[in-house]
Design a protein around this motif. Structure first.
Motif, PDB file in Angstrom:
ATOM      1  N   GLU A  59       0.815  -1.219   0.000  1.00  0.00           N
ATOM      2  CA  GLU A  59       0.000   0.000   0.000  1.00  0.00           C
ATOM      3  C   GLU A  59       0.844   1.263   0.000  1.00  0.00           C
ATOM      4  O   GLU A  59       0.571   2.216  -0.739  1.00  0.00           O
ATOM      5  CB  GLU A  59      -0.939   0.004   1.208  1.00  0.00           C
ATOM      6  N   TYR A  60       1.882   1.311   0.835  1.00  0.00           N
ATOM      7  CA  TYR A  60       2.686   2.527   0.887  1.00  0.00           C
ATOM      8  C   TYR A  60       3.404   2.759  -0.436  1.00  0.00           C
ATOM      9  O   TYR A  60       3.584   3.906  -0.872  1.00  0.00           O
ATOM     10  CB  TYR A  60       3.673   2.496   2.057  1.00  0.00           C
ATOM     11  N   ASN A  61       3.811   1.684  -1.111  1.00  0.00           N
ATOM     12  CA  ASN A  61       4.424   1.810  -2.432  1.00  0.00           C
ATOM     13  C   ASN A  61       3.442   2.410  -3.427  1.00  0.00           C
ATOM     14  O   ASN A  61       3.807   3.233  -4.270  1.00  0.00           O
ATOM     15  CB  ASN A  61       4.892   0.454  -2.939  1.00  0.00           C
ATOM     16  N   GLN A  62       2.189   1.997  -3.335  1.00  0.00           N
ATOM     17  CA  GLN A  62       1.161   2.565  -4.207  1.00  0.00           C
ATOM     18  C   GLN A  62       1.051   4.072  -3.999  1.00  0.00           C
ATOM     19  O   GLN A  62       0.975   4.850  -4.965  1.00  0.00           O
ATOM     20  CB  GLN A  62      -0.190   1.899  -3.921  1.00  0.00           C
ATOM     21  N   GLN A  63       1.087   4.494  -2.732  1.00  0.00           N
ATOM     22  CA  GLN A  63       0.950   5.914  -2.424  1.00  0.00           C
ATOM     23  C   GLN A  63       2.163   6.727  -2.857  1.00  0.00           C
ATOM     24  O   GLN A  63       2.051   7.951  -3.033  1.00  0.00           O
ATOM     25  CB  GLN A  63       0.699   6.081  -0.922  1.00  0.00           C
ATOM     26  N   MET A  64       3.287   6.081  -3.080  1.00  0.00           N
ATOM     27  CA  MET A  64       4.466   6.783  -3.587  1.00  0.00           C
ATOM     28  C   MET A  64       4.234   7.308  -5.010  1.00  0.00           C
ATOM     29  O   MET A  64       4.989   8.153  -5.500  1.00  0.00           O
ATOM     30  CB  MET A  64       5.675   5.856  -3.568  1.00  0.00           C
ATOM     31  N   MET A  65       3.192   6.810  -5.676  1.00  0.00           N
ATOM     32  CA  MET A  65       2.831   7.291  -7.005  1.00  0.00           C
ATOM     33  C   MET A  65       1.850   8.467  -6.953  1.00  0.00           C
ATOM     34  O   MET A  65       1.335   8.897  -7.989  1.00  0.00           O
ATOM     35  CB  MET A  65       2.210   6.155  -7.830  1.00  0.00           C
ATOM     36  N   ALA A  66       1.612   9.036  -5.779  1.00  0.00           N
ATOM     37  CA  ALA A  66       0.589  10.066  -5.624  1.00  0.00           C
ATOM     38  C   ALA A  66       0.926  11.360  -6.353  1.00  0.00           C
ATOM     39  O   ALA A  66       0.046  12.221  -6.515  1.00  0.00           O
ATOM     40  CB  ALA A  66       0.346  10.348  -4.144  1.00  0.00           C
ATOM     41  N   TRP A  67       2.143  11.527  -6.821  1.00  0.00           N
ATOM     42  CA  TRP A  67       2.450  12.715  -7.627  1.00  0.00           C
ATOM     43  C   TRP A  67       1.595  12.753  -8.883  1.00  0.00           C
ATOM     44  O   TRP A  67       1.360  13.832  -9.453  1.00  0.00           O
ATOM     45  CB  TRP A  67       3.936  12.769  -7.976  1.00  0.00           C
ATOM     46  N   LEU A  68       1.082  11.582  -9.314  1.00  0.00           N
ATOM     47  CA  LEU A  68       0.212  11.530 -10.484  1.00  0.00           C
ATOM     48  C   LEU A  68      -1.087  12.313 -10.279  1.00  0.00           C
ATOM     49  O   LEU A  68      -1.745  12.705 -11.251  1.00  0.00           O
ATOM     50  CB  LEU A  68      -0.115  10.079 -10.838  1.00  0.00           C
ATOM     51  N   LYS A 243      -9.808   8.856  -9.922  1.00  0.00           N
ATOM     52  CA  LYS A 243     -10.619   7.856 -10.633  1.00  0.00           C
ATOM     53  C   LYS A 243     -10.035   7.579 -12.011  1.00  0.00           C
ATOM     54  O   LYS A 243      -9.984   6.419 -12.465  1.00  0.00           O
ATOM     55  CB  LYS A 243     -12.051   8.338 -10.742  1.00  0.00           C
ATOM     56  N   VAL A 244      -9.583   8.621 -12.698  1.00  0.00           N
ATOM     57  CA  VAL A 244      -8.973   8.451 -14.018  1.00  0.00           C
ATOM     58  C   VAL A 244      -7.723   7.585 -13.913  1.00  0.00           C
ATOM     59  O   VAL A 244      -7.500   6.683 -14.729  1.00  0.00           O
ATOM     60  CB  VAL A 244      -8.635   9.821 -14.640  1.00  0.00           C
ATOM     61  N   ILE A 245      -6.891   7.859 -12.893  1.00  0.00           N
ATOM     62  CA  ILE A 245      -5.668   7.079 -12.691  1.00  0.00           C
ATOM     63  C   ILE A 245      -6.000   5.618 -12.436  1.00  0.00           C
ATOM     64  O   ILE A 245      -5.368   4.704 -12.983  1.00  0.00           O
ATOM     65  CB  ILE A 245      -4.846   7.667 -11.522  1.00  0.00           C
ATOM     66  N   MET A 246      -7.013   5.370 -11.612  1.00  0.00           N
ATOM     67  CA  MET A 246      -7.402   3.998 -11.295  1.00  0.00           C
ATOM     68  C   MET A 246      -7.900   3.269 -12.539  1.00  0.00           C
ATOM     69  O   MET A 246      -7.566   2.100 -12.768  1.00  0.00           O
ATOM     70  CB  MET A 246      -8.482   3.985 -10.210  1.00  0.00           C
ATOM     71  N   GLU A 247      -8.688   3.955 -13.365  1.00  0.00           N
ATOM     72  CA  GLU A 247      -9.216   3.335 -14.575  1.00  0.00           C
ATOM     73  C   GLU A 247      -8.109   3.005 -15.568  1.00  0.00           C
ATOM     74  O   GLU A 247      -8.171   1.991 -16.271  1.00  0.00           O
ATOM     75  CB  GLU A 247     -10.243   4.263 -15.219  1.00  0.00           C
ATOM     76  N   LYS A 248      -7.085   3.847 -15.637  1.00  0.00           N
ATOM     77  CA  LYS A 248      -6.020   3.646 -16.612  1.00  0.00           C
ATOM     78  C   LYS A 248      -4.957   2.659 -16.146  1.00  0.00           C
ATOM     79  O   LYS A 248      -4.335   1.981 -16.967  1.00  0.00           O
ATOM     80  CB  LYS A 248      -5.355   4.991 -16.940  1.00  0.00           C
ATOM     81  N   THR A 249      -4.741   2.574 -14.840  1.00  0.00           N
ATOM     82  CA  THR A 249      -3.605   1.796 -14.337  1.00  0.00           C
ATOM     83  C   THR A 249      -3.980   0.671 -13.386  1.00  0.00           C
ATOM     84  O   THR A 249      -3.148  -0.212 -13.121  1.00  0.00           O
ATOM     85  CB  THR A 249      -2.607   2.713 -13.606  1.00  0.00           C
ATOM     86  N   GLY A 250      -5.181   0.692 -12.835  1.00  0.00           N
ATOM     87  CA  GLY A 250      -5.550  -0.289 -11.825  1.00  0.00           C
ATOM     88  C   GLY A 250      -5.043   0.054 -10.433  1.00  0.00           C
ATOM     89  O   GLY A 250      -5.311  -0.672  -9.470  1.00  0.00           O
ATOM     90  N   LEU A 251      -4.332   1.159 -10.291  1.00  0.00           N
ATOM     91  CA  LEU A 251      -3.851   1.579  -8.980  1.00  0.00           C
ATOM     92  C   LEU A 251      -5.044   1.953  -8.102  1.00  0.00           C
ATOM     93  O   LEU A 251      -5.903   2.736  -8.523  1.00  0.00           O
ATOM     94  CB  LEU A 251      -2.922   2.790  -9.154  1.00  0.00           C
ATOM     95  N   PRO A 252      -5.158   1.417  -6.878  1.00  0.00           N
ATOM     96  CA  PRO A 252      -6.331   1.663  -6.037  1.00  0.00           C
ATOM     97  C   PRO A 252      -6.308   3.049  -5.398  1.00  0.00           C
ATOM     98  O   PRO A 252      -6.036   3.209  -4.213  1.00  0.00           O
ATOM     99  CB  PRO A 252      -6.249   0.553  -4.986  1.00  0.00           C
ATOM    100  N   THR A 253      -6.623   4.051  -6.191  1.00  0.00           N
ATOM    101  CA  THR A 253      -6.524   5.444  -5.760  1.00  0.00           C
ATOM    102  C   THR A 253      -7.834   6.010  -5.221  1.00  0.00           C
ATOM    103  O   THR A 253      -7.889   7.180  -4.851  1.00  0.00           O
ATOM    104  CB  THR A 253      -6.082   6.318  -6.948  1.00  0.00           C
TER     105      THR A 253
END
Length: 273
Positions: A59-68, A243-253
Protein backbone atom coordinates in the motif's frame (compact mmCIF):
# COMPACT_ATOMS: atom_id res chain seq x y z
CA UNK A 1 14.51 -17.84 2.52
CA UNK A 2 17.02 -17.78 -0.33
CA UNK A 3 20.22 -15.85 0.23
CA UNK A 4 22.51 -14.24 -2.31
CA UNK A 5 25.92 -13.84 -0.72
CA UNK A 6 27.24 -10.33 -0.21
CA UNK A 7 29.07 -10.26 -3.53
CA UNK A 8 27.73 -9.10 -6.85
CA UNK A 9 29.65 -9.99 -10.00
CA UNK A 10 29.35 -7.66 -13.00
CA UNK A 11 31.23 -8.45 -16.17
CA UNK A 12 33.40 -5.71 -17.62
CA UNK A 13 32.88 -6.80 -21.21
CA UNK A 14 35.34 -4.38 -22.76
CA UNK A 15 38.22 -5.31 -20.49
CA UNK A 16 37.23 -8.91 -19.85
CA UNK A 17 37.43 -8.28 -16.11
CA UNK A 18 35.14 -9.02 -13.18
CA UNK A 19 34.42 -6.44 -10.48
CA UNK A 20 33.41 -7.70 -7.04
CA UNK A 21 31.41 -5.44 -4.76
CA UNK A 22 31.31 -6.48 -1.12
CA UNK A 23 27.93 -5.51 0.30
CA UNK A 24 25.42 -6.77 2.86
CA UNK A 25 23.59 -9.91 1.66
CA UNK A 26 20.34 -9.58 -0.26
CA UNK A 27 17.84 -12.33 0.61
CA UNK A 28 14.44 -13.46 -0.64
CA UNK A 29 11.45 -15.38 0.64
CA UNK A 30 8.14 -16.51 -0.88
CA UNK A 31 4.75 -17.13 0.70
CA UNK A 32 1.26 -17.33 -0.77
CA UNK A 33 2.40 -16.31 -4.23
CA UNK A 34 4.27 -13.25 -2.94
CA UNK A 35 8.04 -12.87 -3.28
CA UNK A 36 9.73 -10.67 -0.66
CA UNK A 37 13.03 -8.81 -0.57
CA UNK A 38 15.14 -8.71 2.60
CA UNK A 39 18.55 -7.36 3.49
CA UNK A 40 19.79 -10.35 5.47
CA UNK A 41 16.99 -10.23 8.07
CA UNK A 42 13.26 -10.93 8.32
CA UNK A 43 12.42 -7.26 7.77
CA UNK A 44 10.61 -6.78 4.45
CA UNK A 45 12.21 -4.34 2.02
CA UNK A 46 9.74 -4.92 -0.81
CA UNK A 47 7.30 -7.42 -2.28
CA UNK A 48 5.92 -8.65 -5.61
CA UNK A 49 2.89 -10.72 -6.53
CA UNK A 50 4.31 -13.48 -8.73
CA UNK A 51 1.30 -13.64 -11.07
CA UNK A 52 1.34 -9.86 -11.64
CA UNK A 53 4.95 -8.57 -11.42
CA UNK A 54 4.06 -5.04 -12.60
CA UNK A 55 1.47 -4.51 -9.87
CA UNK A 56 2.53 -2.33 -6.94
CA UNK A 57 1.69 -4.78 -4.16
CA UNK A 58 2.37 -2.84 -0.94
CA UNK A 59 0.00 0.00 0.00
CA UNK A 60 2.69 2.53 0.89
CA UNK A 61 4.42 1.81 -2.43
CA UNK A 62 1.16 2.56 -4.21
CA UNK A 63 0.95 5.91 -2.42
CA UNK A 64 4.47 6.78 -3.59
CA UNK A 65 2.83 7.29 -7.01
CA UNK A 66 0.59 10.07 -5.62
CA UNK A 67 2.45 12.71 -7.63
CA UNK A 68 0.21 11.53 -10.48
CA UNK A 69 -2.68 13.32 -8.75
CA UNK A 70 -1.03 16.68 -9.34
CA UNK A 71 1.18 16.34 -12.42
CA UNK A 72 0.08 15.34 -15.91
CA UNK A 73 2.53 12.97 -17.56
CA UNK A 74 3.96 14.35 -20.77
CA UNK A 75 6.84 13.57 -23.14
CA UNK A 76 10.17 14.41 -21.57
CA UNK A 77 8.90 14.31 -17.98
CA UNK A 78 11.70 13.29 -15.61
CA UNK A 79 11.22 11.29 -12.40
CA UNK A 80 13.96 10.38 -9.89
CA UNK A 81 13.59 7.26 -7.74
CA UNK A 82 15.97 7.29 -4.78
CA UNK A 83 16.11 3.67 -3.67
CA UNK A 84 15.22 0.77 -5.98
CA UNK A 85 14.05 -2.09 -3.74
CA UNK A 86 12.10 -4.61 -5.80
CA UNK A 87 11.65 -2.10 -8.60
CA UNK A 88 7.90 -1.84 -7.98
CA UNK A 89 7.75 1.87 -8.84
CA UNK A 90 10.14 1.43 -11.75
CA UNK A 91 8.09 -1.34 -13.34
CA UNK A 92 4.81 0.49 -12.82
CA UNK A 93 6.06 3.69 -14.41
CA UNK A 94 7.74 1.85 -17.27
CA UNK A 95 4.43 0.14 -18.11
CA UNK A 96 1.82 2.79 -17.37
CA UNK A 97 3.70 6.09 -17.86
CA UNK A 98 5.35 5.67 -21.28
CA UNK A 99 6.06 9.40 -21.62
CA UNK A 100 8.10 9.48 -18.40
CA UNK A 101 11.86 9.09 -18.20
CA UNK A 102 12.94 7.51 -14.91
CA UNK A 103 16.33 7.76 -13.25
CA UNK A 104 16.88 5.25 -10.45
CA UNK A 105 19.57 5.91 -7.84
CA UNK A 106 20.59 2.84 -5.82
CA UNK A 107 23.72 2.48 -3.70
CA UNK A 108 23.79 -1.32 -3.38
CA UNK A 109 24.67 -3.09 -6.67
CA UNK A 110 23.20 -6.33 -5.29
CA UNK A 111 19.79 -4.65 -5.14
CA UNK A 112 20.10 -3.62 -8.79
CA UNK A 113 20.95 -7.19 -9.81
CA UNK A 114 18.18 -8.76 -7.73
CA UNK A 115 15.58 -6.27 -8.99
CA UNK A 116 16.28 -7.40 -12.54
CA UNK A 117 16.80 -11.11 -11.92
CA UNK A 118 14.29 -11.84 -9.14
CA UNK A 119 11.68 -9.08 -9.54
CA UNK A 120 11.68 -8.65 -13.34
CA UNK A 121 12.60 -4.98 -13.45
CA UNK A 122 13.39 -4.04 -17.07
CA UNK A 123 16.91 -3.30 -18.24
CA UNK A 124 17.88 0.30 -18.90
CA UNK A 125 16.58 1.79 -22.13
CA UNK A 126 15.72 5.24 -23.50
CA UNK A 127 13.09 5.68 -20.74
CA UNK A 128 14.97 4.12 -17.83
CA UNK A 129 18.47 4.69 -16.50
CA UNK A 130 19.95 3.24 -13.32
CA UNK A 131 22.78 4.91 -11.42
CA UNK A 132 24.70 3.03 -8.74
CA UNK A 133 25.36 5.94 -6.38
CA UNK A 134 24.66 7.45 -2.96
CA UNK A 135 21.37 9.39 -3.03
CA UNK A 136 22.74 11.88 -0.50
CA UNK A 137 25.46 12.83 -2.97
CA UNK A 138 23.16 12.66 -5.98
CA UNK A 139 20.69 15.31 -4.72
CA UNK A 140 23.54 17.80 -4.25
CA UNK A 141 24.83 17.40 -7.80
CA UNK A 142 24.33 20.76 -9.54
CA UNK A 143 23.85 18.90 -12.82
CA UNK A 144 20.33 17.97 -11.63
CA UNK A 145 19.26 21.36 -10.26
CA UNK A 146 15.60 22.00 -11.27
CA UNK A 147 15.72 18.82 -13.36
CA UNK A 148 13.00 16.42 -12.13
CA UNK A 149 9.23 16.79 -12.17
CA UNK A 150 8.83 14.25 -9.34
CA UNK A 151 11.16 12.65 -6.81
CA UNK A 152 10.34 9.42 -4.96
CA UNK A 153 12.37 8.69 -1.82
CA UNK A 154 12.40 5.23 -0.23
CA UNK A 155 15.80 4.76 1.39
CA UNK A 156 16.20 2.07 4.05
CA UNK A 157 19.10 -0.19 4.97
CA UNK A 158 19.26 -3.59 6.67
CA UNK A 159 18.76 -2.09 10.14
CA UNK A 160 15.63 -0.15 9.07
CA UNK A 161 16.34 2.35 11.86
CA UNK A 162 14.42 5.07 10.04
CA UNK A 163 15.26 6.39 6.56
CA UNK A 164 18.92 6.10 5.60
CA UNK A 165 18.87 9.75 4.47
CA UNK A 166 16.99 12.16 6.71
CA UNK A 167 19.02 15.34 7.19
CA UNK A 168 17.85 18.86 6.37
CA UNK A 169 20.65 19.06 3.82
CA UNK A 170 19.34 15.94 2.08
CA UNK A 171 15.78 17.23 1.81
CA UNK A 172 17.00 20.64 0.64
CA UNK A 173 18.84 18.71 -2.07
CA UNK A 174 15.58 16.98 -3.02
CA UNK A 175 13.91 20.39 -3.23
CA UNK A 176 16.70 21.73 -5.42
CA UNK A 177 16.55 18.92 -7.99
CA UNK A 178 12.79 19.40 -8.42
CA UNK A 179 11.35 21.60 -11.12
CA UNK A 180 8.60 24.10 -10.33
CA UNK A 181 5.95 22.78 -10.09
CA UNK A 182 7.25 19.53 -8.67
CA UNK A 183 6.25 16.89 -6.12
CA UNK A 184 8.29 14.69 -3.79
CA UNK A 185 6.92 11.53 -2.16
CA UNK A 186 8.74 10.01 0.83
CA UNK A 187 8.23 6.77 2.75
CA UNK A 188 8.47 7.29 6.53
CA UNK A 189 8.05 5.06 9.59
CA UNK A 190 5.13 6.45 11.60
CA UNK A 191 5.85 4.79 14.96
CA UNK A 192 9.55 5.50 15.19
CA UNK A 193 11.63 8.33 16.61
CA UNK A 194 12.85 9.12 13.11
CA UNK A 195 9.36 10.23 12.02
CA UNK A 196 9.34 13.64 13.70
CA UNK A 197 12.93 14.36 12.66
CA UNK A 198 12.20 13.62 9.02
CA UNK A 199 8.91 15.46 9.00
CA UNK A 200 10.51 18.55 10.56
CA UNK A 201 13.30 18.57 7.98
CA UNK A 202 10.93 18.01 5.06
CA UNK A 203 8.70 20.85 6.24
CA UNK A 204 11.66 23.20 6.61
CA UNK A 205 13.10 22.29 3.20
CA UNK A 206 9.71 22.66 1.45
CA UNK A 207 8.33 25.67 3.33
CA UNK A 208 5.73 23.60 5.24
CA UNK A 209 4.04 22.58 1.98
CA UNK A 210 3.63 18.97 3.10
CA UNK A 211 0.74 16.51 3.19
CA UNK A 212 0.58 13.11 4.90
CA UNK A 213 -1.32 9.99 3.93
CA UNK A 214 -3.00 8.09 6.77
CA UNK A 215 -0.80 5.40 8.28
CA UNK A 216 -0.89 2.17 6.31
CA UNK A 217 -1.31 -1.24 7.96
CA UNK A 218 2.47 -1.75 8.10
CA UNK A 219 3.05 1.55 9.99
CA UNK A 220 4.39 3.37 6.95
CA UNK A 221 3.33 6.94 6.25
CA UNK A 222 3.91 8.54 2.86
CA UNK A 223 4.54 12.28 2.83
CA UNK A 224 4.00 14.53 -0.18
CA UNK A 225 5.96 17.77 -0.49
CA UNK A 226 5.30 20.47 -3.08
CA UNK A 227 7.47 22.98 -4.94
CA UNK A 228 6.11 25.76 -7.11
CA UNK A 229 3.01 27.98 -7.21
CA UNK A 230 0.38 27.64 -4.50
CA UNK A 231 -2.00 24.80 -5.20
CA UNK A 232 -5.72 25.31 -4.61
CA UNK A 233 -8.14 22.66 -5.86
CA UNK A 234 -11.45 21.18 -4.79
CA UNK A 235 -11.19 17.68 -3.33
CA UNK A 236 -13.89 16.51 -5.72
CA UNK A 237 -11.54 17.41 -8.58
CA UNK A 238 -8.74 15.45 -6.91
CA UNK A 239 -11.15 12.52 -6.60
CA UNK A 240 -11.98 12.75 -10.30
CA UNK A 241 -8.30 12.70 -11.15
CA UNK A 242 -7.79 9.69 -8.86
CA UNK A 243 -10.62 7.86 -10.63
CA UNK A 244 -8.97 8.45 -14.02
CA UNK A 245 -5.67 7.08 -12.69
CA UNK A 246 -7.40 4.00 -11.30
CA UNK A 247 -9.22 3.34 -14.57
CA UNK A 248 -6.02 3.65 -16.61
CA UNK A 249 -3.60 1.80 -14.34
CA UNK A 250 -5.55 -0.29 -11.83
CA UNK A 251 -3.85 1.58 -8.98
CA UNK A 252 -6.33 1.66 -6.04
CA UNK A 253 -6.52 5.44 -5.76
CA UNK A 254 -10.22 5.72 -4.87
CA UNK A 255 -9.55 6.47 -1.17
CA UNK A 256 -6.62 8.84 -1.62
CA UNK A 257 -8.46 12.17 -1.73
CA UNK A 258 -10.61 11.36 1.32
CA UNK A 259 -7.58 10.09 3.25
CA UNK A 260 -5.48 13.18 2.54
CA UNK A 261 -8.36 15.51 3.36
CA UNK A 262 -9.04 13.76 6.67
CA UNK A 263 -5.41 13.41 7.76
CA UNK A 264 -4.23 16.99 7.23
CA UNK A 265 -5.36 19.99 9.26
CA UNK A 266 -7.20 22.84 7.50
CA UNK A 267 -7.58 20.78 4.33
CA UNK A 268 -11.11 19.51 4.99
CA UNK A 269 -12.98 21.78 2.52
CA UNK A 270 -10.49 22.04 -0.31
CA UNK A 271 -6.81 21.35 -0.92
CA UNK A 272 -4.85 24.56 -0.34
CA UNK A 273 -1.10 24.25 -0.04
Amino acid sequence: MVQVRGCVYSAMHAAGQINIFLMEPVTFSESGGIRYLHFGSELIQGAMRMRDPDEIYLEYNQQMMAWLLFLETKPGMQVAQLGLGTGALTKFQHRYCPAVKTKVVELNPAVIVSARSMFFTPDDDRRLSTLQADAKVFVNNRQYCNYFDAVQVDLYDAICDGPAASSLDFYKGCFNILKSPGVMTVNLFSRHKSFNVNLKNICEAFGNRVLLFPESHDCNVVALAFKGPKLEVEWQDVSKRAKVIMEKTGLPTNTWAAGLSRENARQEICLSI
